[in-house]
Design a protein around this motif. Structure first.
Motif, PDB file in Angstrom:
ATOM      1  N   VAL A  87     -13.904  18.208   2.219  1.00 25.11           N
ATOM      2  CA  VAL A  87     -13.930  18.286   3.676  1.00 25.11           C
ATOM      3  C   VAL A  87     -13.543  16.907   4.203  1.00 25.11           C
ATOM      4  O   VAL A  87     -14.241  15.923   3.964  1.00 25.11           O
ATOM      5  CB  VAL A  87     -15.317  18.702   4.199  1.00 25.11           C
ATOM      6  N   ILE A 142     -20.617  22.860   6.368  1.00 24.34           N
ATOM      7  CA  ILE A 142     -21.181  21.687   7.041  1.00 24.34           C
ATOM      8  C   ILE A 142     -22.545  21.329   6.464  1.00 24.34           C
ATOM      9  O   ILE A 142     -22.839  20.156   6.192  1.00 24.34           O
ATOM     10  CB  ILE A 142     -21.269  21.950   8.559  1.00 24.34           C
ATOM     11  N   LYS A 143     -23.378  22.329   6.246  1.00 22.03           N
ATOM     12  CA  LYS A 143     -24.705  22.077   5.671  1.00 22.03           C
ATOM     13  C   LYS A 143     -24.604  21.519   4.254  1.00 22.03           C
ATOM     14  O   LYS A 143     -25.385  20.637   3.867  1.00 22.03           O
ATOM     15  CB  LYS A 143     -25.531  23.366   5.669  1.00 22.03           C
ATOM     16  N   VAL A 145     -17.763  16.404   9.284  1.00 24.03           N
ATOM     17  CA  VAL A 145     -18.369  17.667   9.735  1.00 24.03           C
ATOM     18  C   VAL A 145     -18.300  17.798  11.258  1.00 24.03           C
ATOM     19  O   VAL A 145     -18.175  18.914  11.776  1.00 24.03           O
ATOM     20  CB  VAL A 145     -19.822  17.839   9.240  1.00 24.03           C
ATOM     21  N   TYR A 146     -18.372  16.675  11.979  1.00 27.42           N
ATOM     22  CA  TYR A 146     -18.219  16.732  13.440  1.00 27.42           C
ATOM     23  C   TYR A 146     -16.832  17.269  13.795  1.00 27.42           C
ATOM     24  O   TYR A 146     -16.687  18.186  14.616  1.00 27.42           O
ATOM     25  CB  TYR A 146     -18.431  15.341  14.052  1.00 27.42           C
ATOM     26  N   LEU A 150     -14.825  18.962  11.846  1.00 28.98           N
ATOM     27  CA  LEU A 150     -14.727  20.339  11.356  1.00 28.98           C
ATOM     28  C   LEU A 150     -15.361  21.313  12.349  1.00 28.98           C
ATOM     29  O   LEU A 150     -14.788  22.358  12.668  1.00 28.98           O
ATOM     30  CB  LEU A 150     -15.412  20.449   9.997  1.00 28.98           C
ATOM     31  N   ALA A 151     -16.534  20.960  12.841  1.00 27.20           N
ATOM     32  CA  ALA A 151     -17.232  21.817  13.800  1.00 27.20           C
ATOM     33  C   ALA A 151     -16.427  21.980  15.090  1.00 27.20           C
ATOM     34  O   ALA A 151     -16.306  23.091  15.632  1.00 27.20           O
ATOM     35  CB  ALA A 151     -18.615  21.239  14.112  1.00 27.20           C
ATOM     36  N   VAL A 169     -22.107  19.716   3.009  1.00 26.84           N
ATOM     37  CA  VAL A 169     -21.654  18.326   3.121  1.00 26.84           C
ATOM     38  C   VAL A 169     -22.820  17.430   3.528  1.00 26.84           C
ATOM     39  O   VAL A 169     -23.021  16.348   2.972  1.00 26.84           O
ATOM     40  CB  VAL A 169     -20.500  18.201   4.130  1.00 26.84           C
ATOM     41  N   ALA A 170     -23.612  17.887   4.504  1.00 27.40           N
ATOM     42  CA  ALA A 170     -24.761  17.103   4.964  1.00 27.40           C
ATOM     43  C   ALA A 170     -25.794  16.915   3.863  1.00 27.40           C
ATOM     44  O   ALA A 170     -26.363  15.833   3.694  1.00 27.40           O
ATOM     45  CB  ALA A 170     -25.400  17.779   6.173  1.00 27.40           C
ATOM     46  N   PRO A 210     -18.729  11.264   5.772  1.00 28.17           N
ATOM     47  CA  PRO A 210     -18.879  12.722   5.779  1.00 28.17           C
ATOM     48  C   PRO A 210     -19.430  13.261   7.101  1.00 28.17           C
ATOM     49  O   PRO A 210     -19.097  14.377   7.504  1.00 28.17           O
ATOM     50  CB  PRO A 210     -19.856  12.971   4.621  1.00 28.17           C
ATOM     51  N   TYR A 236      -9.156  21.010   7.873  1.00 27.77           N
ATOM     52  CA  TYR A 236     -10.040  19.970   7.317  1.00 27.77           C
ATOM     53  C   TYR A 236     -10.777  20.400   6.042  1.00 27.77           C
ATOM     54  O   TYR A 236     -11.552  19.631   5.492  1.00 27.77           O
ATOM     55  CB  TYR A 236     -11.065  19.481   8.346  1.00 27.77           C
ATOM     56  N   ILE A 237     -10.578  21.634   5.561  1.00 24.92           N
ATOM     57  CA  ILE A 237     -11.224  22.099   4.332  1.00 24.92           C
ATOM     58  C   ILE A 237     -10.140  22.328   3.282  1.00 24.92           C
ATOM     59  O   ILE A 237      -9.176  23.056   3.529  1.00 24.92           O
ATOM     60  CB  ILE A 237     -12.009  23.404   4.553  1.00 24.92           C
TER      61      ILE A 237
END
Length: 214
Positions: free
Chosen positions: A86, A21-22, A149-150, A152-153, A24-25, A145, A68-69
């Motif tokens: 992702v 996630i980090k 990540v939302y 994915l989390a 991707v961000a 993106p 999702y990955i």
């Protein structure tokens, strides 16, 4: 997703998912390199043995565990150059083959002319981002993106909390900001729109949205 799949998803260490996630961000991109993930993971895990355990768990787990990955490209010389996508939706086999073929141009190039290949990494990243966005966006929800990540989390049971909310009204948009594990913030911006009303034949106002990193 079945109960068994939910249980498998929870088996991936939260730190490994947070590293993705980090990454991707940091890149604001659906597609990232393995060394982007490794850099983020190294910042969270000091023990070398633990670092490699988490990295290998992430890279070599079955697809059912890594919702999702997607691992789409393997570099023959250096694992750090491998590519991971992702996505905010689950991609099918045909879509994954397409992404892998696009990514393989990193090996083959656009031509034998080195000058034409000078920006190949940037171009391929843009193409993959465009394809994932095309496949995953809807009429009333843009695909970004931050949305990936939302989702994915949430799928991997990370701590996701609402930290700010601005309600919308007719003629004025609103937003909801979420914190993921207290480190990454994403905001869903939404507004009342009629973009889809004519096409869908609806007689009510839709709520359109997009997502951004804070």
């Amino acid at each position: 997703m079945s109960t068994n799949q939910n249980q498998e998803t929870r088996q991936i260490d939260r730190r490994a998912i947070l590293a993705v996630i980090k990454a991707v961000a940091e890149n604001n991109s659906f597609v990232i390199r393995v060394d982007d993930i490794e850099e983020e993971l190294a910042g969270m895990v000091e023990n070398e043995e633990e670092f490699y355990r988490l990295r290998d768990e992430l890279l070599y787990s079955s697809q059912e565990k890594l919702k999702y990955i997607y691992y789409i490209y393997e570099n023959e010389r250096y694992t750090g150059f491998d590519r991971v996508v992702v996505s905010p939706i689950e991609l099918n086999e045909s879509q994954l083959r397409t992404l892998s073929e696009v990514a393989e141009l990193l090996d083959y190039g656009f031509s034998r002319d080195e000058y034409e290949n000078r920006n190949i990494d940037e171009v391929i990243t843009k193409v993959i981002n465009g394809l994932v966005r095309k496949w995953s966006m809807g009429c009333i929800e843009d695909s970004t993106p931050a949305l990936a990540v939302y989702k994915l989390a949430k799928a991997h049971n990370l701590d996701v909390r609402v930290i700010k909310e601005e309600p919308a009204s007719i003629g004025s948009g609103g937003s909801v900001t979420y914190s993921i594990e207290g480190t990454i913030k994403v905001t869903k911006w939404y507004w009342y729109c009629n973009d889809c009303i004519v096409r869908a034949g609806n007689n009510f106002i839709e709520k359109c949205s997009t997502w951004e990193f804070e």
